[in-house]
Design an enzyme around this catalytic site. Sequence first.
Site, mmCIF file in Angstrom:
data_model
loop_
_atom_site.group_PDB
_atom_site.id
_atom_site.type_symbol
_atom_site.label_atom_id
_atom_site.label_comp_id
_atom_site.label_asym_id
_atom_site.label_seq_id
_atom_site.Cartn_x
_atom_site.Cartn_y
_atom_site.Cartn_z
ATOM 1 N NE ARG A 35 28.036 -59.587 40.113
ATOM 2 C CZ ARG A 35 26.738 -59.368 40.142
ATOM 3 N NH1 ARG A 35 26.012 -59.624 39.079
ATOM 4 N NH2 ARG A 35 26.162 -58.892 41.230
ATOM 5 C CE LYS A 190 13.623 -50.304 42.982
ATOM 6 N NZ LYS A 190 14.093 -51.488 42.312
ATOM 7 N N GLY A 332 25.028 -53.401 43.724
ATOM 8 C CA GLY A 332 25.348 -53.233 42.313
ATOM 9 C C GLY A 332 25.780 -51.810 41.985
ATOM 10 N N GLY A 355 21.196 -57.724 45.585
ATOM 11 C CA GLY A 355 20.053 -58.264 46.329
ATOM 12 C C GLY A 355 20.438 -59.403 47.267
HETATM 13 P P1 ADP Z 1 22.759 -50.678 45.327
HETATM 14 O O1 ADP Z 1 22.574 -51.269 43.955
HETATM 15 O O2 ADP Z 1 24.180 -50.258 45.565
HETATM 16 O O3 ADP Z 1 22.209 -51.552 46.418
HETATM 17 P P2 ADP Z 1 20.314 -49.206 45.082
HETATM 18 O O4 ADP Z 1 19.938 -50.088 43.964
HETATM 19 O O5 ADP Z 1 19.556 -49.253 46.342
HETATM 20 O O6 ADP Z 1 21.899 -49.339 45.383
HETATM 21 O O7 ADP Z 1 20.145 -47.707 44.651
HETATM 22 C C1 ADP Z 1 20.854 -47.112 43.667
HETATM 23 C C2 ADP Z 1 20.011 -46.120 42.940
HETATM 24 O O8 ADP Z 1 19.524 -45.078 43.776
HETATM 25 C C3 ADP Z 1 20.888 -45.500 41.902
HETATM 26 O O9 ADP Z 1 20.254 -45.604 40.655
HETATM 27 C C4 ADP Z 1 21.009 -44.083 42.417
HETATM 28 O O10 ADP Z 1 21.224 -43.164 41.394
HETATM 29 C C5 ADP Z 1 19.696 -43.879 43.090
HETATM 30 N N1 ADP Z 1 19.649 -42.687 43.958
HETATM 31 C C6 ADP Z 1 20.383 -42.407 45.033
HETATM 32 N N2 ADP Z 1 20.054 -41.193 45.539
HETATM 33 C C7 ADP Z 1 19.085 -40.693 44.748
HETATM 34 C C8 ADP Z 1 18.322 -39.506 44.732
HETATM 35 N N3 ADP Z 1 18.491 -38.546 45.648
HETATM 36 N N4 ADP Z 1 17.398 -39.350 43.762
HETATM 37 C C9 ADP Z 1 17.204 -40.307 42.829
HETATM 38 N N5 ADP Z 1 17.883 -41.445 42.782
HETATM 39 C C10 ADP Z 1 18.825 -41.649 43.728
HETATM 40 MG MG MG Z 2 20.927 -51.340 42.566
#
Ligand code: ADP
Ligand code: MG
Length: 373
Positions: A35, A190, A332, A355
């Site tokens: 960043r 989520k 992230g 986000g």
């Molecule tokens: P980003 O930050 O790229 O938008 P998110 O915040 O939505 O991604 O999600 C990332 C989280 O989801 C990470 O902590 C990842 O480890 C978790 N995750 C992905 N698949 C699984 C799973 N099958 N079980 C538990 N956690 C998971």
């Molecule tokens: Mg995230």
Amino acid sequence: MKTLRDIENLQGVRVLLRAAFDVPVRNGMVVDEFRIKAALPTIEYLRSRGAKVILASHIEVLEGEKATLEPVAVVLNKLGVPVTFVKDYKRAFDIIENQMKGGECILLENLRVWDGEKKNDKKFARELASLADIYVNDAFSVCHREHASIVGVPAFIPGYAGLQTEKEVENLSKAFNPTHPFLFILGGAKFETKMPLVNKFLGTADTIFVGGALANDFFKAKGYETGQSLLSKGDFDLRPLLSDQKVLIPVDIIDQNRKNMKPDQLSNAGKILDIGPESIKIVGEKINGSKFILWNGPMGLYEEGFKQATLDLARMIGEATSRGVTTIVGGGDTIAAIAELGMEEKFTFISTAGGAMLEFLTKGTLPGIETLK
Ligand code: ADP
Ligand code: MG
């Protein structure tokens, strides 16, 4: 949106540059400079034209670390941007007037040290604004927050988008007018935060592949045993998506013992932690047939070593980029996965936002962008 090119003269002009220096810090040292590096082009643009650059940002840190931007000052100095660190913004008035020359930079302490930042307090915003003649927002990843330094300050002085913010808007907007076939790959966790995106792109994407913990919600909706797997909160009806031909979900999974199985073979004690090789093969075929790819969210519990599918996916999308496919990725955790692979150069565009990217893609704009119009 007004951009840097709309500013005619910068010589001696005081610029409050809102950057996104909320980088991870361990033992008082910055561990990921992505960043900070993203802000360098704008800093250089302003400095080389003789502006007095007043850098401002927030930072959030893990327990045990100090919530200060001092480690960022160290990195900026190392990267060839000499900065004077100013702990109290009220002291900055004097420094800017009496010590700073055109082309020089100061860095203000973490804005969230002051209550007014998150509250978008008018008085605080006016005080920040009074340090400068113009405001430049290069903190796209914070533009979904109605904070003083994002929406408050540009109410008092003219506001412009920095080069990074401009690039984010330009590249993410490509998803609103995609070339086809358009493949949208969505992982992470989520669903409640990502459902609006699915609804948004259901109309324009040719294929939506859902992996990561989000896939667990689909397995549950299908009536499969999901055991101890991570599920999303809230109540949503996934049945319309399940019957939609465009929506693909994994056909195999990896459990806590790294066993590869079909999604309906999980036991009550089992836990889905990654998607399996068959599923990756199917996504790979879709990637090969696509002209535009948007990817957000890891395919598995990446940080605990369940990262094979995410790494394979990153590699395949990287290869598609070199064949001329437009590839836009962000989030992230997604960025962290890409950084580990050293694949930062392999995509058309990597968003610096999490986000904010999701909200921009859903709504087409953000509060911090609107104030620059
Ligand atoms: P980003 O930050 O790229 O938008 P998110 O915040 O939505 O991604 O999600 C990332 C989280 O989801 C990470 O902590 C990842 O480890 C978790 N995750 C992905 N698949 C699984 C799973 N099958 N079980 C538990 N956690 C998971
Ligand atoms: Mg995230």
